[in-house]
Design a protein around this motif. Structure first.
Motif, PDB file in Angstrom:
ATOM      1  N   CYS A  76       0.850  -1.188   0.000  1.00 22.90           N
ATOM      2  CA  CYS A  76       0.000   0.000   0.000  1.00 22.90           C
ATOM      3  C   CYS A  76       0.889   1.243   0.000  1.00 22.90           C
ATOM      4  O   CYS A  76       1.865   1.328   0.742  1.00 22.90           O
ATOM      5  CB  CYS A  76      -0.928   0.004   1.217  1.00 22.90           C
ATOM      6  N   THR A  78      -0.525   4.415   0.400  1.00 21.04           N
ATOM      7  CA  THR A  78      -1.395   5.510   0.823  1.00 21.04           C
ATOM      8  C   THR A  78      -0.771   6.315   1.948  1.00 21.04           C
ATOM      9  O   THR A  78      -0.871   7.542   1.964  1.00 21.04           O
ATOM     10  CB  THR A  78      -2.767   4.956   1.267  1.00 21.04           C
ATOM     11  N   CYS A  79      -0.145   5.636   2.899  1.00 17.17           N
ATOM     12  CA  CYS A  79       0.477   6.377   4.001  1.00 17.17           C
ATOM     13  C   CYS A  79       1.898   5.854   4.207  1.00 17.17           C
ATOM     14  O   CYS A  79       2.275   4.806   3.667  1.00 17.17           O
ATOM     15  CB  CYS A  79      -0.354   6.262   5.281  1.00 17.17           C
ATOM     16  N   ASN A  81       3.256   4.202   6.302  1.00 22.36           N
ATOM     17  CA  ASN A  81       3.427   2.853   6.838  1.00 22.36           C
ATOM     18  C   ASN A  81       3.823   1.861   5.753  1.00 22.36           C
ATOM     19  O   ASN A  81       4.459   0.844   6.024  1.00 22.36           O
ATOM     20  CB  ASN A  81       2.146   2.371   7.530  1.00 22.36           C
ATOM     21  N   ASN A  82       3.393   2.143   4.499  1.00 22.38           N
ATOM     22  CA  ASN A  82       3.812   1.325   3.356  1.00 22.38           C
ATOM     23  C   ASN A  82       3.662  -0.173   3.603  1.00 22.38           C
ATOM     24  O   ASN A  82       4.600  -0.968   3.346  1.00 22.38           O
ATOM     25  CB  ASN A  82       5.272   1.651   2.991  1.00 22.38           C
ATOM     26  N   CYS A  83       2.523  -0.579   4.105  1.00 23.50           N
ATOM     27  CA  CYS A  83       2.308  -1.994   4.462  1.00 23.50           C
ATOM     28  C   CYS A  83       2.559  -2.924   3.281  1.00 23.50           C
ATOM     29  O   CYS A  83       2.078  -2.672   2.175  1.00 23.50           O
ATOM     30  CB  CYS A  83       0.861  -2.211   4.900  1.00 23.50           C
ATOM     31  N   SER A  91      -3.922  -5.099   6.890  1.00 24.81           N
ATOM     32  CA  SER A  91      -2.991  -3.971   7.021  1.00 24.81           C
ATOM     33  C   SER A  91      -2.847  -3.477   8.456  1.00 24.81           C
ATOM     34  O   SER A  91      -3.663  -3.763   9.331  1.00 24.81           O
ATOM     35  CB  SER A  91      -3.491  -2.823   6.160  1.00 24.81           C
ATOM     36  N   HIS A  92      -1.838  -2.633   8.640  1.00 27.42           N
ATOM     37  CA  HIS A  92      -1.595  -1.982   9.928  1.00 27.42           C
ATOM     38  C   HIS A  92      -2.819  -1.168  10.367  1.00 27.42           C
ATOM     39  O   HIS A  92      -3.168  -1.140  11.550  1.00 27.42           O
ATOM     40  CB  HIS A  92      -0.372  -1.073   9.783  1.00 27.42           C
ATOM     41  N   CYS A  93      -3.455  -0.478   9.422  1.00 27.13           N
ATOM     42  CA  CYS A  93      -4.631   0.340   9.766  1.00 27.13           C
ATOM     43  C   CYS A  93      -5.884  -0.519   9.949  1.00 27.13           C
ATOM     44  O   CYS A  93      -6.942   0.015  10.275  1.00 27.13           O
ATOM     45  CB  CYS A  93      -4.881   1.399   8.707  1.00 27.13           C
ATOM     46  N   LYS A  96      -7.440  -2.696   5.291  1.00 23.73           N
ATOM     47  CA  LYS A  96      -7.132  -3.207   3.961  1.00 23.73           C
ATOM     48  C   LYS A  96      -6.633  -4.636   4.046  1.00 23.73           C
ATOM     49  O   LYS A  96      -5.960  -5.014   5.016  1.00 23.73           O
ATOM     50  CB  LYS A  96      -6.092  -2.315   3.272  1.00 23.73           C
ATOM     51  N   VAL A 142      -4.075   4.886  10.911  1.00 23.19           N
ATOM     52  CA  VAL A 142      -2.686   4.609  10.525  1.00 23.19           C
ATOM     53  C   VAL A 142      -1.736   4.774  11.712  1.00 23.19           C
ATOM     54  O   VAL A 142      -0.575   4.375  11.639  1.00 23.19           O
ATOM     55  CB  VAL A 142      -2.252   5.531   9.364  1.00 23.19           C
ATOM     56  N   THR A 214      -7.213   9.072   6.098  1.00 22.05           N
ATOM     57  CA  THR A 214      -6.233   8.363   5.271  1.00 22.05           C
ATOM     58  C   THR A 214      -6.472   6.857   5.342  1.00 22.05           C
ATOM     59  O   THR A 214      -6.195   6.132   4.387  1.00 22.05           O
ATOM     60  CB  THR A 214      -4.803   8.711   5.733  1.00 22.05           C
TER      61      THR A 214
END
Ligand code: SF4
Length: 419
Positions: A76, A78-79, A81-83, A91-93, A96, A142, A214
């Motif tokens: 990803c 988007t932020c 974190n670049n998961c 995902s971390h958030c 996703k 995030v 985000t």
């Protein structure tokens, strides 16, 4: 990121890599330094087939907009974190998942909460004062702020706040008088519904808030675009931790942003928020460059962000980089979440922070969550120094501007003052 690290993360099939939003996949990978490993993700935590079918049957699933395909894995973008997610990972958030080599968001059109708020509650003090914003959020974030006030939604998975069982409940006018907890859990509110509901509730703005827009970027983006085309304004209330490309894609549809500047050094961001400072500073600079109205909020947390030297450095940076007209809100900390052992921020610390900000040259400095200071929410004219907008918490009690100028001396006051 080195090839070795990418392989270690499972990004083995470079030959098939591609960036969904159109840029070179190498652009996306190479700006990550070796010290910036992707954030931890929830391994193997994606929903099972049955839940996935019900979730997608509601239309709550969409392919993510900014990500790299790395063979079967995805990253990803988007932020920061670049998961990196292998198939079946979350995902971390928390919002996703990788299903079959495609990255999906699970929070499209399914907010877990929504309310009508005055814009002053965002807080935005220099944007359409006295108007209302239809305000919504999904689960997920995030960040991992120790002091989060909304951890009951920000630190939850979509499935912990929503439930696609029972008949579909798409919220559109005419609106019901209220919703039960069970009904709220199965509400769908797609972008065109948000526009219709906002208009029915006489809200000229839509606010993406409470958790972190985000983390529900695709829903935010589509809704912002439709809201703008429908004559509504968009307010993004964010921690500011977003990659530059999705920010630049979204910003043209944003009318006002509230950005948290939670501290002014990386160590504090790491300890308090599990985040990084530099992406936030970049976000502030991009909003300024693009002419988006925004206000900055700094929560003063005892023992974490109450150091006056650090506050002075932050204010000096703001004046130099964002200009003296950028409003700064110092917000009082109340014990929350994992910091419930700390005291409220002492009032005198907040007053000293306000003095330091004014001495640095900032013209509009406010204190939030404070009833003990009479002019905590007062805007003073930068020309004649008289109070031109007075507020009692979120209510405007006196307004002495004409077309954005001081009624006494005619000096312009920065902001968007038309309703
Ligand atoms: S938006 Fe979510 S999935 Fe994407 S990089 Fe950030 S935390 Fe990871």
């Amino acid at each position: 990121m080195t090839r070795r690290r990418a392989l270690a993360c499972g990004a083995a099939a470079f030959a098939g890599a591609g960036l969904r939003c159109g840029a070179s996949w190498m652009d996306g990978l190479l700006h990550l330094g070796d010290s910036e490993a992707p954030a931890e993700v929830f391994k193997g935590d994606a929903p099972d087939d049955e839940l996935w079918e019900r979730w997608s049957g509601r239309g709550w699933v969409r392919e993510a907009s900014h990500y790299l395909k790395l063979g079967a894995n995805v990253q990803c973008k988007t932020c920061p974190n670049n998961c990196i997610l292998a198939p079946g990972d979350r995902s971390h958030c928390r919002n996703k998942v990788n299903r079959g080599g495609t990255l999906y968001t699970m929070v499209y059109g399914n907010p877990c909460t929504f309310h009508v708020d005055p814009v002053e509650k965002k807080p935005l003090f220099h944007f359409c004062p006295g108007t209302r914003a239809f305000s919504l959020a999904t689960s997920g974030c995030v960040f991992r702020c120790l002091n989060c006030q909304n951890w009951e939604i920000s630190q939850k998975k979509p499935e912990e706040t929503k439930d696609p069982s029972g008949p579909e409940l798409r919220l559109r006018p005419p609106l019901p008088r209220g919703l039960s907890y069970e009904e709220m859990a199965r509400v769908s509110l797609f972008p065109d519904d948000v526009v219709a509901v906002s208009k029915a509730l006489a809200c000229p703005s839509v606010a993406y808030t409470y958790s972190e827009p985000t983390a529900f970027y695709e829903y935010t983006f589509d809704t912002c675009r439709l809201a703008r085309a429908s004559g509504l304004r968009n307010i993004v209330v964010s921690c500011g931790s977003i990659e530059e490309r999705p920010l630049r894609d979204l910003a043209p549809y944003v009318d006002a942003a509230h950005v948290d500047l939670k501290g002014f050094d990386d160590e504090t961001y790491r300890r308090l928020n599990s985040g990084k400072l530099q992406p936030i500073l970049r976000t502030l600079k991009v909003y300024k460059e693009l002419g988006v109205w925004f206000e900055v909020i700094n929560l003063v947390v005892p023992t974490y962000t109450d150091n006056l030297d650090s506050i002075k450095r932050m204010c000096a940076w703001m004046v130099e980089t964002l200009g003296p007209d950028r409003p700064l809100h110092f917000s009082r900390f109340h014990p929350e979440h994992k910091l419930d052992h700390l005291p409220d921020t002492p009032i005198d610390i907040l007053v000293r922070a306000r003095e330091a900000a004014r001495e640095a040259g900032l013209r509009y400095v406010y204190l939030g969550n404070v009833r003990e200071v009479a002019d905590a929410g007062t805007t003073y004219c930068p020309g004649c120094r008289r109070p031109v907008v007075e507020r009692d918490v979120y209510t405007v009690t006196a307004f002495r501007l004409d077309a954005g100028r001081c009624r006494y001396c005619g000096t312009p006051v920065a902001g968007v003052w038309t309703a």
